[in-house]
Design an enzyme around this catalytic site. Structure first.
Site: not given
Ligand SMILES: [Fe+2]
Length: 270
Positions: A8, A68-69, A182
């Site tokens: 990410d 999810n974002h 992360h």
């Molecule tokens: Fe995420």
């Protein structure tokens, strides 16, 4: 065939690091296909803009995955319908704009690379059951028949869901990589039936932070301090994290896995 998947990318400093360093990584490691999880690339640290996608593609990215974002930037719902190289989770509640998987052609050697983006059931947005969706996918898309290589980005909070997904796909896809936490894990390996696996790639962001977000502000929020603001990305030096898989052209399975960590905050592996 060398496939690179990067974790990410967080905020503008993460995007800047990808623009600066990805071309060098591609060249030095002889990468044929690049996948980047870009769902935290927006300046706010959540969501992805059209400009972010253009920056990733011009740096050498072939496909962008998310999680999810995905819809945190309003424009994404519109441009995703035209930009097939940006994937949203396959198991979002139907109907959702965009696609959760695609079959893409590698530029260097014209191989068919299928990429599917899944999102875990637990502690994530409400979505269709990820295991049922994964099973459906693997019944429809077969390694070496429908695609030369298959990559699964399993975006999830829970390590057990990701590991279970590794076993579900073992021998049927080239690699299963976890994203979202992360934090990079060191369990990269080739599973018994030949699929490369890692529980989480980690992020491409500033590790002197709380999962990419400003650490002082995060602490304030944990203490319910009223001066705490909405989370915002830390902007210090970025460490790039990902996994390179050398995949066998005959079987589509993994020959070798090599994690990369490029940047000073973690112990470098490059
Ligand atoms: Fe995420």
């Amino acid at each position: 065939m060398n496939i690179l998947v990067l974790g990410d990318v967080v905020g503008s400093s993460g995007v800047k690091a990808i623009k600066e360093k990805l071309p060098k990584i591609i060249k030095e490691k002889k990468i044929d296909f690049v996948i980047v999880n870009g769902e935290n690339a927006a300046d706010s640290g959540v969501g992805i803009t059209k400009k972010n996608t253009e920056d990733f593609f011009s740096a050498g990215t072939d496909v962008i995955t998310s999680g999810n974002h995905i819809w945190d930037e309003k424009e994404t719902m519109k441009f995703i319908t035209e930009e097939k190289r940006l994937l949203r989770p396959q198991n979002l509640i139907k109907p959702s704009p965009g696609e959760g998987f695609g079959i893409f052609e590698s530029k260097s050697n014209k191989k068919r690379v299928a990429v599917v983006n899944l999102m875990g059931n637990i502690f994530m947005k409400k979505c269709e059951d990820v295991f049922k969706e994964a099973k459906k996918f693997i019944e429809n898309i077969r390694l070496k028949k429908d695609a030369d290589f298959i990559v699964v980005d399993m975006h999830g909070e829970i390590t057990s869901e990701k590991m279970a997904m590794g076993y579900l796909f073992d021998g049927k896809v080239t690699m299963v990589v976890g994203t979202h936490t992360h934090v990079p894990t060191s369990d990269h390996r080739i599973m018994e039936k030949g699929t490369a696996y890692i529980t989480d790639l980690g992020m491409c962001g500033d590790y002197n932070s709380v999962i990419g977000m400003d650490r002082d502000n995060s602490l304030k929020r944990f203490f319910n301090d009223p001066s705490g603001k909405r989370h915002y990305p830390a902007t210090g030096e970025v460490t790039i994290c990902g996994l390179i898989v050398n995949a066998d052209e005959k079987t589509g399975l993994a020959n070798k896995v090599e994690p990369i960590i490029l940047g000073k905050s973690l112990q470098e592996r490059f």
